[in-house]
Design a protein around this motif. Structure first.
Motif, short mmCIF file in Angstrom:
data_model
loop_
_atom_site.label_atom_id
_atom_site.label_comp_id
_atom_site.label_asym_id
_atom_site.label_seq_id
_atom_site.Cartn_x
_atom_site.Cartn_y
_atom_site.Cartn_z
N UNK A 9 116.49 115.72 -90.32
CA UNK A 9 115.49 114.81 -90.89
C UNK A 9 114.21 114.84 -90.07
N UNK A 10 113.11 114.60 -90.73
CA UNK A 10 111.84 114.40 -90.05
C UNK A 10 111.29 113.05 -90.48
N UNK A 11 110.52 112.41 -89.61
CA UNK A 11 109.91 111.14 -89.99
C UNK A 11 108.98 111.33 -91.19
N UNK A 18 110.47 107.58 -98.97
CA UNK A 18 110.58 106.13 -99.07
C UNK A 18 109.24 105.47 -99.36
N UNK A 19 108.28 106.27 -99.82
CA UNK A 19 106.97 105.75 -100.23
C UNK A 19 106.31 104.93 -99.13
N UNK A 20 106.32 105.46 -97.92
CA UNK A 20 105.71 104.78 -96.79
C UNK A 20 105.06 105.83 -95.90
N UNK A 24 103.88 103.45 -90.46
CA UNK A 24 104.59 102.23 -90.85
C UNK A 24 106.02 102.23 -90.32
N UNK A 25 106.68 103.38 -90.37
CA UNK A 25 108.05 103.48 -89.84
C UNK A 25 108.02 103.21 -88.33
N UNK A 46 113.44 100.22 -92.12
CA UNK A 46 112.44 100.68 -93.07
C UNK A 46 111.55 99.53 -93.55
N UNK A 47 111.70 98.35 -92.97
CA UNK A 47 110.88 97.21 -93.38
C UNK A 47 111.21 96.82 -94.80
N UNK A 48 110.25 96.21 -95.47
CA UNK A 48 110.48 95.82 -96.86
C UNK A 48 110.33 97.05 -97.73
N UNK A 49 109.20 97.23 -98.33
CA UNK A 49 108.97 98.45 -99.10
C UNK A 49 107.68 99.07 -98.60
N UNK A 50 107.48 100.30 -98.92
CA UNK A 50 106.28 101.00 -98.46
C UNK A 50 105.02 100.44 -99.07
N UNK A 51 103.92 100.83 -98.49
CA UNK A 51 102.62 100.36 -98.97
C UNK A 51 102.26 101.01 -100.29
#
Length: 71
Positions: A9-11, A18-20, A24-25, A46-51
């Protein structure tokens, strides 16, 4: 929401899927000091949802075999 990092995996890929963004990650995971050094098996917050904004910027990789080429 949590995400378990898999080998390879890569960030950048995780962010894109994940639409972020990588930023943000990293902001949601202050334990990550280097985007190129993430460990397979670790859990990401992953927080809430992406921006919703596409801020994908390159190949940040895992230390267990992922691509970590700088562009």
């Amino acid at each position: 929401m949590a995400y378990t990092i898999k080998s390879g995996d890569t960030l950048s890929e995780i962010a894109q899927n994940n639409n972020t963004s990588v930023a943000e990650i990293m902001a949601s995971n202050p334990n990550i000091s280097n985007a190129n050094d993430i460990k397979a098996g670790a859990s990401l917050n992953m927080g809430s949802s992406g921006s919703g904004q596409s801020t994908y910027q390159g190949n940040f990789g895992t230390s267990s075999g992922g691509s970590s080429q700088e562009q």
